[in-house]
Design a protein around this motif. Sequence first.
Motif, PDB file in Angstrom:
ATOM      1  N   THR A 292       5.399   8.295  -6.379  1.00  0.00           N
ATOM      2  CA  THR A 292       5.637   9.561  -7.061  1.00  0.00           C
ATOM      3  C   THR A 292       6.726   9.357  -8.117  1.00  0.00           C
ATOM      4  O   THR A 292       7.479   8.380  -8.070  1.00  0.00           O
ATOM      5  CB  THR A 292       6.087  10.651  -6.065  1.00  0.00           C
ATOM      6  OG1 THR A 292       7.217  10.167  -5.321  1.00  0.00           O
ATOM      7  CG2 THR A 292       4.976  11.004  -5.105  1.00  0.00           C
TER       8      THR A 292
ATOM      9  N   ILE B 171      -7.568   9.606   1.213  1.00  0.00           N
ATOM     10  CA  ILE B 171      -6.156   9.235   1.073  1.00  0.00           C
ATOM     11  C   ILE B 171      -5.974   8.488  -0.248  1.00  0.00           C
ATOM     12  O   ILE B 171      -6.582   7.443  -0.477  1.00  0.00           O
ATOM     13  CB  ILE B 171      -5.693   8.339   2.243  1.00  0.00           C
ATOM     14  CG1 ILE B 171      -5.858   9.080   3.566  1.00  0.00           C
ATOM     15  CG2 ILE B 171      -4.238   7.909   2.047  1.00  0.00           C
ATOM     16  CD1 ILE B 171      -5.542   8.232   4.778  1.00  0.00           C
ATOM     17  N   SER B 172      -5.149   9.037  -1.136  1.00  0.00           N
ATOM     18  CA  SER B 172      -4.869   8.395  -2.416  1.00  0.00           C
ATOM     19  C   SER B 172      -3.654   7.486  -2.271  1.00  0.00           C
ATOM     20  O   SER B 172      -2.648   7.868  -1.647  1.00  0.00           O
ATOM     21  CB  SER B 172      -4.601   9.442  -3.504  1.00  0.00           C
ATOM     22  OG  SER B 172      -5.743  10.268  -3.694  1.00  0.00           O
ATOM     23  N   LEU B 173      -3.748   6.302  -2.840  1.00  0.00           N
ATOM     24  CA  LEU B 173      -2.644   5.352  -2.732  1.00  0.00           C
ATOM     25  C   LEU B 173      -2.654   4.415  -3.924  1.00  0.00           C
ATOM     26  O   LEU B 173      -3.610   4.366  -4.704  1.00  0.00           O
ATOM     27  CB  LEU B 173      -2.741   4.553  -1.428  1.00  0.00           C
ATOM     28  CG  LEU B 173      -4.022   3.716  -1.236  1.00  0.00           C
ATOM     29  CD1 LEU B 173      -3.756   2.259  -1.554  1.00  0.00           C
ATOM     30  CD2 LEU B 173      -4.543   3.853   0.188  1.00  0.00           C
TER      31      LEU B 173
ATOM     32  N   ASP C  76       2.590   5.092  -1.414  1.00  0.00           N
ATOM     33  CA  ASP C  76       2.530   6.452  -1.946  1.00  0.00           C
ATOM     34  C   ASP C  76       3.582   6.521  -3.041  1.00  0.00           C
ATOM     35  O   ASP C  76       4.785   6.552  -2.750  1.00  0.00           O
ATOM     36  CB  ASP C  76       2.816   7.460  -0.842  1.00  0.00           C
ATOM     37  CG  ASP C  76       2.934   8.883  -1.366  1.00  0.00           C
ATOM     38  OD1 ASP C  76       2.395   9.158  -2.459  1.00  0.00           O
ATOM     39  OD2 ASP C  76       3.587   9.706  -0.686  1.00  0.00           O
TER      40      ASP C  76
ATOM     41  N   GLU D  95      -8.542   5.099  -3.337  1.00  0.00           N
ATOM     42  CA  GLU D  95      -8.704   6.240  -2.439  1.00  0.00           C
ATOM     43  C   GLU D  95      -9.617   5.846  -1.291  1.00  0.00           C
ATOM     44  O   GLU D  95     -10.734   5.354  -1.509  1.00  0.00           O
ATOM     45  CB  GLU D  95      -9.272   7.453  -3.187  1.00  0.00           C
ATOM     46  CG  GLU D  95      -9.361   8.696  -2.306  1.00  0.00           C
ATOM     47  CD  GLU D  95      -9.735   9.950  -3.079  1.00  0.00           C
ATOM     48  OE1 GLU D  95     -10.200  10.917  -2.441  1.00  0.00           O
ATOM     49  OE2 GLU D  95      -9.555   9.950  -4.314  1.00  0.00           O
TER      50      GLU D  95
ATOM     51  N   PRO E 194       3.279  13.648  -8.040  1.00  0.00           N
ATOM     52  CA  PRO E 194       2.277  12.568  -8.023  1.00  0.00           C
ATOM     53  C   PRO E 194       2.095  11.941  -9.403  1.00  0.00           C
ATOM     54  O   PRO E 194       2.327  12.583 -10.435  1.00  0.00           O
ATOM     55  CB  PRO E 194       0.987  13.288  -7.575  1.00  0.00           C
ATOM     56  CG  PRO E 194       1.457  14.557  -6.927  1.00  0.00           C
ATOM     57  CD  PRO E 194       2.721  14.949  -7.619  1.00  0.00           C
TER      58      PRO E 194
ATOM     59  N   LYS F  34       6.660   4.224   0.840  1.00  0.00           N
ATOM     60  CA  LYS F  34       7.063   5.296  -0.057  1.00  0.00           C
ATOM     61  C   LYS F  34       7.901   4.760  -1.209  1.00  0.00           C
ATOM     62  O   LYS F  34       8.913   4.088  -1.009  1.00  0.00           O
ATOM     63  CB  LYS F  34       7.871   6.352   0.717  1.00  0.00           C
ATOM     64  CG  LYS F  34       8.379   7.505  -0.142  1.00  0.00           C
ATOM     65  CD  LYS F  34       7.223   8.294  -0.752  1.00  0.00           C
ATOM     66  CE  LYS F  34       7.737   9.478  -1.572  1.00  0.00           C
ATOM     67  NZ  LYS F  34       6.653  10.206  -2.242  1.00  0.00           N
TER      68      LYS F  34
ATOM     69  N   LEU G  94       1.840   4.891   4.595  1.00  0.00           N
ATOM     70  CA  LEU G  94       2.007   4.277   3.282  1.00  0.00           C
ATOM     71  C   LEU G  94       3.478   4.002   2.992  1.00  0.00           C
ATOM     72  O   LEU G  94       4.361   4.738   3.427  1.00  0.00           O
ATOM     73  CB  LEU G  94       1.428   5.183   2.196  1.00  0.00           C
ATOM     74  CG  LEU G  94      -0.074   5.452   2.256  1.00  0.00           C
ATOM     75  CD1 LEU G  94      -0.462   6.484   1.189  1.00  0.00           C
ATOM     76  CD2 LEU G  94      -0.874   4.174   2.060  1.00  0.00           C
TER      77      LEU G  94
ATOM     78  N   TYR H 192       0.889  -1.155   0.000  1.00  0.00           N
ATOM     79  CA  TYR H 192       0.000   0.000   0.000  1.00  0.00           C
ATOM     80  C   TYR H 192       0.932   1.210   0.000  1.00  0.00           C
ATOM     81  O   TYR H 192       1.531   1.545   1.027  1.00  0.00           O
ATOM     82  CB  TYR H 192      -0.919  -0.008   1.217  1.00  0.00           C
ATOM     83  CG  TYR H 192      -1.852  -1.191   1.225  1.00  0.00           C
ATOM     84  CD1 TYR H 192      -2.950  -1.241   0.370  1.00  0.00           C
ATOM     85  CD2 TYR H 192      -1.623  -2.283   2.058  1.00  0.00           C
ATOM     86  CE1 TYR H 192      -3.810  -2.331   0.355  1.00  0.00           C
ATOM     87  CE2 TYR H 192      -2.468  -3.375   2.055  1.00  0.00           C
ATOM     88  CZ  TYR H 192      -3.556  -3.393   1.205  1.00  0.00           C
ATOM     89  OH  TYR H 192      -4.392  -4.483   1.192  1.00  0.00           O
TER      90      TYR H 192
ATOM     91  N   ASP I 102       9.500   6.408  -4.813  1.00  0.00           N
ATOM     92  CA  ASP I 102       9.704   7.568  -5.684  1.00  0.00           C
ATOM     93  C   ASP I 102      10.537   7.139  -6.877  1.00  0.00           C
ATOM     94  O   ASP I 102      11.711   6.773  -6.740  1.00  0.00           O
ATOM     95  CB  ASP I 102      10.396   8.697  -4.925  1.00  0.00           C
ATOM     96  CG  ASP I 102      10.495   9.970  -5.748  1.00  0.00           C
ATOM     97  OD1 ASP I 102       9.547  10.247  -6.510  1.00  0.00           O
ATOM     98  OD2 ASP I 102      11.519  10.677  -5.650  1.00  0.00           O
TER      99      ASP I 102
END
Length: 284
Positions: free
Chosen positions: A140, A172-174, A138, A168, A145, A280, A278, A136, A282
């Motif tokens: 980027t 909370i967007s994920l 986040d 969502e 995003p 992370k 969440l 789950y 990137d």
Amino acid sequence: MKKLSKILHLLGCTFLLVQLSSCELLDFDVDSDLAQIAAQMKLNFDTAYVYKGYTLNVIPVFEPDSLNITDLYYTSGDSTVVEVNMLTGKIVAVGAGWTKLYAESVSARIKDSCTVCVMEPWDVTQAEYPYETVFYADMTVKGEPLNDNMVVAAFVGDECRGIGEALEFHGISLMQMRVGGEDIYGNTLAVAPPEENKKDDDDIFGNQEIFGDDDEEGEEGDDDEEEEEEEEEDITPTLPTEPQDIIFRCYDKKKLKLYEYILPAGFDGATHGTLSKLYKIDFK
């Protein structure tokens, strides 16, 4: 007198300009050929990632931008990967792999090339894998995003093991990523055969009665049965195999770019990240 002096000065300057022009020291005409020779061309991408079966157009950008060069020709380094229209620069991705695409103008003496990577469409059948590692996250790209043009997938080796799903919950967007995996606990999925289907290791043909006397065979058979009852098959799970790296890939279908995030030894059959914290990722 002052007016006469000014008039004579102007006449003198005019005479000098005429003399310089007649000696070809000044030339006000622009040679169009020189402009083309000094021209520069750059294709609209250096490296393009595209799914197999897709089409796209290669667009040249000229400097200066006022140039109108019409004799531009395109060629493909490998027609089994990319087919290109020689005059328009429209390419068709026909096979997975890498190749070069070339554009050249003979009259303007300019040329450029770019790289095209054709990918198999990302797809996975989750039911093929008995285990999964769940994220789950986040996600980027360079701190920004994800947008609607981006697709995210997880790979183990060269095999697609999961497609990201944007969710969502309570604002909370994920990105939910389920990464399928093989039997990470060795032989635990190997189910022991039913007793009636078992055969003694020595009886590989299933019919030993053709050897020796019937009485001796019966006695030996009884001994074998007793040994089978005493021995129990060891089905203790083996230690987990070494975890495999998970490679997350983000594909921008509009910009034709591919981003990666490698998670060393990431497949462990566990769940990573929660709604309150969440995981992370990137992409760079």
